[in-house]
Design a protein around this motif. Sequence first.
Motif, short mmCIF file in Angstrom:
data_model
loop_
_atom_site.label_atom_id
_atom_site.label_comp_id
_atom_site.label_asym_id
_atom_site.label_seq_id
_atom_site.Cartn_x
_atom_site.Cartn_y
_atom_site.Cartn_z
N SER A 12 47.69 30.99 33.82
CA SER A 12 48.45 30.41 34.94
C SER A 12 49.96 30.50 34.70
CB SER A 12 48.06 28.94 35.15
OG SER A 12 48.39 28.17 34.00
N TYR A 13 50.35 31.11 33.56
CA TYR A 13 51.77 31.32 33.23
C TYR A 13 52.58 30.02 33.27
CZ TYR A 13 50.49 36.19 33.83
OH TYR A 13 49.87 37.42 33.72
N ASN A 14 51.90 28.92 32.97
CA ASN A 14 52.55 27.60 32.91
C ASN A 14 53.24 27.21 34.22
OD1 ASN A 14 51.84 27.11 30.16
ND2 ASN A 14 53.50 28.48 29.53
N ILE A 15 52.76 27.75 35.33
CA ILE A 15 53.32 27.39 36.63
C ILE A 15 52.78 26.03 37.04
CG2 ILE A 15 53.51 28.03 39.06
CD1 ILE A 15 53.09 30.94 38.18
N GLU A 16 53.67 25.10 37.26
CA GLU A 16 53.26 23.73 37.57
C GLU A 16 52.47 23.68 38.88
OE1 GLU A 16 55.30 19.29 38.21
OE2 GLU A 16 56.53 21.03 37.64
N GLY A 17 51.34 23.00 38.84
CA GLY A 17 50.53 22.79 40.03
C GLY A 17 49.41 23.79 40.23
#
Length: 226
Positions: free
Chosen positions: A111-116
């Motif tokens: 998720s590439y550390n994408i918030e949400g």
Amino acid sequence: MKKKLVVLGSGFGAFSAAKELDTDKFDITIVSPRNHFLFTPLLPSTTVGTIEFRSIIEPIRNIKNTVYIQALCNRIDEINNTLYCEDPDTKRTFTLGYDILIISVGEITNSYNIEGVDKYAYFLREVADARKIRSKVIDCFENASIPGLSEDEIKCYLRFVVCGGGPTGVEFAAELHDFIDEDVRKKYPDLANRIEVILIEAGTKLLNTFDEKLSEYTLKIFKRQK
């Protein structure tokens, strides 16, 4: 005496290995939390019903002369040739010995550390994911059909965003477009022209691991379908 061979996983590598190995030489045990092989290239087609789920899976227990255990492997003791496993449902733990170990467990979605993302997005890796997406897509059309909604509320239900311009993202976006064009237009005629399918890719082109000509052709087709 036959050697104990354990295969971790039930994807392409694990499934192929288990089918091809000589059971006259090895006692083969397959350990995986998923009890079936999934032909993932066709998974996007199941989200809109082009292909049914049962058509792209094959039970692991169909592999002759092998033992299947539905479990997770949490730790490998290489010194003592021992696997520490866990039943994903009951959480009961057990150990399993081996002489030869094949590890083919795949990977998790990045998720590439994408918030949400983990909270709001739908991933597409398993049959269960495809079922959720199919149900959600239909729910969106039904929700948008409720009388009294404002135009903005309707558009919120009819905007579908696909993140990732790789094979899965491109295939799903194409399948969704065809579903809208061939089925939704007939069943929800008042909604069809309001639907948006948006494909987001961080790179400079779609299908960036494929041949340049295929990437350009795909982009050309998508632009034509706008």
